[in-house]
Design an enzyme around this catalytic site. Structure first.
Site, PDB file in Angstrom:
ATOM      1  N   GLN A 106       0.858  -1.192   0.000  1.00  0.00           N
ATOM      2  CA  GLN A 106       0.000   0.000   0.000  1.00  0.00           C
ATOM      3  C   GLN A 106       0.893   1.242   0.000  1.00  0.00           C
ATOM      4  O   GLN A 106       0.401   2.354  -0.075  1.00  0.00           O
ATOM      5  CB  GLN A 106      -0.863   0.023   1.267  1.00  0.00           C
ATOM      6  CG  GLN A 106      -1.805  -1.147   1.386  1.00  0.00           C
ATOM      7  CD  GLN A 106      -2.363  -1.240   2.812  1.00  0.00           C
ATOM      8  OE1 GLN A 106      -3.406  -0.714   3.105  1.00  0.00           O
ATOM      9  NE2 GLN A 106      -1.653  -1.905   3.688  1.00  0.00           N
ATOM     10  N   HIS A 124      -1.526   1.604  -4.166  1.00  0.00           N
ATOM     11  CA  HIS A 124      -1.861   3.023  -3.993  1.00  0.00           C
ATOM     12  C   HIS A 124      -0.955   3.949  -4.800  1.00  0.00           C
ATOM     13  O   HIS A 124      -0.880   5.138  -4.517  1.00  0.00           O
ATOM     14  CB  HIS A 124      -1.829   3.396  -2.507  1.00  0.00           C
ATOM     15  CG  HIS A 124      -2.939   2.763  -1.709  1.00  0.00           C
ATOM     16  ND1 HIS A 124      -2.940   2.653  -0.342  1.00  0.00           N
ATOM     17  CD2 HIS A 124      -4.105   2.196  -2.116  1.00  0.00           C
ATOM     18  CE1 HIS A 124      -4.051   2.043   0.065  1.00  0.00           C
ATOM     19  NE2 HIS A 124      -4.763   1.750  -1.000  1.00  0.00           N
TER      20      HIS A 124
HETATM   21  P1  OAD Z   1      -1.391   2.846   9.081  1.00  0.00           P
HETATM   22  O1  OAD Z   1      -0.714   4.092   9.511  1.00  0.00           O
HETATM   23  O2  OAD Z   1      -2.867   2.822   9.114  1.00  0.00           O
HETATM   24  O3  OAD Z   1      -0.866   1.626   9.959  1.00  0.00           O
HETATM   25  C1  OAD Z   1       0.484   1.390  10.176  1.00  0.00           C
HETATM   26  C2  OAD Z   1       0.624   0.105  10.934  1.00  0.00           C
HETATM   27  O4  OAD Z   1       2.002  -0.173  11.074  1.00  0.00           O
HETATM   28  C3  OAD Z   1       0.009   0.122  12.336  1.00  0.00           C
HETATM   29  O5  OAD Z   1      -0.777  -1.048  12.517  1.00  0.00           O
HETATM   30  C4  OAD Z   1       1.229   0.117  13.270  1.00  0.00           C
HETATM   31  O6  OAD Z   1       0.987  -0.609  14.462  1.00  0.00           O
HETATM   32  C5  OAD Z   1       2.256  -0.609  12.419  1.00  0.00           C
HETATM   33  N1  OAD Z   1       3.662  -0.241  12.683  1.00  0.00           N
HETATM   34  C6  OAD Z   1       4.175   0.998  12.877  1.00  0.00           C
HETATM   35  N2  OAD Z   1       5.501   0.945  13.019  1.00  0.00           N
HETATM   36  C7  OAD Z   1       5.861  -0.360  12.925  1.00  0.00           C
HETATM   37  C8  OAD Z   1       7.105  -1.042  12.975  1.00  0.00           C
HETATM   38  N3  OAD Z   1       8.268  -0.406  13.146  1.00  0.00           N
HETATM   39  N4  OAD Z   1       7.096  -2.382  12.827  1.00  0.00           N
HETATM   40  C9  OAD Z   1       5.918  -3.060  12.660  1.00  0.00           C
HETATM   41  N5  OAD Z   1       4.726  -2.452  12.587  1.00  0.00           N
HETATM   42  C10 OAD Z   1       4.680  -1.121  12.719  1.00  0.00           C
HETATM   43  O7  OAD Z   1      -0.814   2.507   7.625  1.00  0.00           O
HETATM   44  P2  OAD Z   1      -1.423   1.537   6.507  1.00  0.00           P
HETATM   45  O8  OAD Z   1      -2.115   0.369   7.106  1.00  0.00           O
HETATM   46  O9  OAD Z   1      -0.368   1.286   5.518  1.00  0.00           O
HETATM   47  O10 OAD Z   1      -3.782   5.227   1.839  1.00  0.00           O
HETATM   48  O11 OAD Z   1      -2.505   2.508   5.872  1.00  0.00           O
HETATM   49  C11 OAD Z   1      -3.207   2.118   4.752  1.00  0.00           C
HETATM   50  C12 OAD Z   1      -3.527   3.300   3.891  1.00  0.00           C
HETATM   51  O12 OAD Z   1      -4.103   4.351   4.676  1.00  0.00           O
HETATM   52  C13 OAD Z   1      -2.325   3.968   3.268  1.00  0.00           C
HETATM   53  O13 OAD Z   1      -1.871   3.314   2.129  1.00  0.00           O
HETATM   54  C14 OAD Z   1      -2.872   5.332   2.944  1.00  0.00           C
HETATM   55  C15 OAD Z   1      -3.584   5.617   4.242  1.00  0.00           C
HETATM   56  O14 OAD Z   1      -4.617   6.522   4.201  1.00  0.00           O
HETATM   57  C16 OAD Z   1      -3.736   6.133   0.839  1.00  0.00           C
HETATM   58  O15 OAD Z   1      -2.956   7.044   0.834  1.00  0.00           O
HETATM   59  C17 OAD Z   1      -4.746   5.885  -0.224  1.00  0.00           C
END
Ligand code: OAD
Length: 270
Positions: A106, A124
């Site tokens: 993503q 994305h």
């Molecule tokens: P999120 O910011 O929603 O989630 C990030 C995840 O990574 C969370 O569950 C954290 O717990 C985890 N995390 C953070 N640091 C970490 C680390 N060092 N090791 C392991 N896990 C860690 O991001 P996404 O799920 O990618 O969309 O969000 C999905 C979409 O929402 C993105 O692609 C974007 C956003 O709005 C668009 O821009 C269309």
């Protein structure tokens, strides 16, 4: 570092080429790119309905050009500095060893490709690419040009006309008459059809899916691990906190992606 049952599964039950990965912002967090949600996330500072929405951006440009310039500088400032971390590198090694078939991401930061991954499906889009709104032709947005653009934006940030001129230079008209824009999927836009159908194909064929660093709350992307599970895949989740899919995961590894992904890769290749 990896529980015994997971290590045993990785060693005995993963067939070469039948492993796929699905990544989110958490895989790049340790490269210095803030995640979207949670403490310190991008959406704490900026409203996604404004900055991740084509109409919101146009209105911001007209009404508050300085705020738009600040957002672009913040966003690209971080992306331009980021380098792949051990999690990106380990995933690319797994592809080289023919263990990992495909990586579905993503993320728009290009770090998987920078780490050497080739079989990457970007759901994305990519912040280092521009796409014509008319004919869909894409061009690479080189880092040097991006850095040049952000430097100009910093200097001229408060005038609507100056900003318009700068953006017009870096997002020019295409030969077809359309205009180039950043090749990122914004809120309310459809995911690229070809990428999505390749992702479904890959998830139908995989036996194990490694889900790394995603909150799994943004659909349709977040539905893909569930689709894999429904098609018989074993789900291994790496995250430092529970995600929306955690209760469906067969194995959960809690901790940092930069430590756990290399540990998984080691178990799979040693
Ligand atoms: P999120 O910011 O929603 O989630 C990030 C995840 O990574 C969370 O569950 C954290 O717990 C985890 N995390 C953070 N640091 C970490 C680390 N060092 N090791 C392991 N896990 C860690 O991001 P996404 O799920 O990618 O969309 O969000 C999905 C979409 O929402 C993105 O692609 C974007 C956003 O709005 C668009 O821009 C269309």
């Amino acid at each position: 570092m990896i529980p015994k049952d997971v290590a045993a599964y990785l060693k005995k039950r993963v067939t070469k080429g039948k492993l796929a990965a699905f990544t989110g912002a958490g895989v790049s967090a340790e490269s210095g790119i803030p995640t979207f949600r949670g403490k310190g996330g991008l959406w704490e500072k900026y409203d996604p309905q404004v900055v991740a929405n084509a109409k919101g951006l146009t209105s911001l440009l007209r009404k508050h050009p300085g705020e738009l310039a600040d957002f672009i500088n913040d966003f690209y400032g971080v992306l331009l500095k980021a380098r792949p971390n051990p999690a990106h590198v380990a995933l690319s090694l797994l592809e080289k060893e023919h263990v990992l078939s495909t990586l579905i991401t993503q993320n728009i930061d290009n770090l998987h490709q920078e780490a050497g991954s080739r079989s990457v499906i970007e759901l994305h889009g990519n912040a280092f690419r521009i796409r014509c709104t008319g004919c869909s032709r894409t061009l690479i947005f080189e880092k040097e040009r991006l850095a040049e653009m952000t430097a100009l934006l910093k200097r001229k940030k408060d005038s609507y006309l100056d900003l318009l001129k700068i953006l017009g230079r870096y997002f020019p008209r295409c030969g077809c008459g359309g205009r180039f824009r950043i090749d990122i999927v914004m809120f309310g836009e459809l995911l690229p059809e070809e990428e999505l159908s390749r992702a479904y194909e890959c998830l139908e064929a995989c036996e194990t899916l490694l889900v790394v660093g995603s909150s799994l709350v943004v659909y349709p992307a977040a539905g893909l691990p569930l689709f894999a599970k429904e098609h018989g895949a074993t789900i291994i989740e790496i995250n430092h906190e529970p995600s929306a899919l955690s209760n469906l995961s067969d194995f959960r590894l809690t901790g940092k992606a930069s430590e756990l992904v290399p540990a998984v890769a080691h178990a799979l290749t040693s």
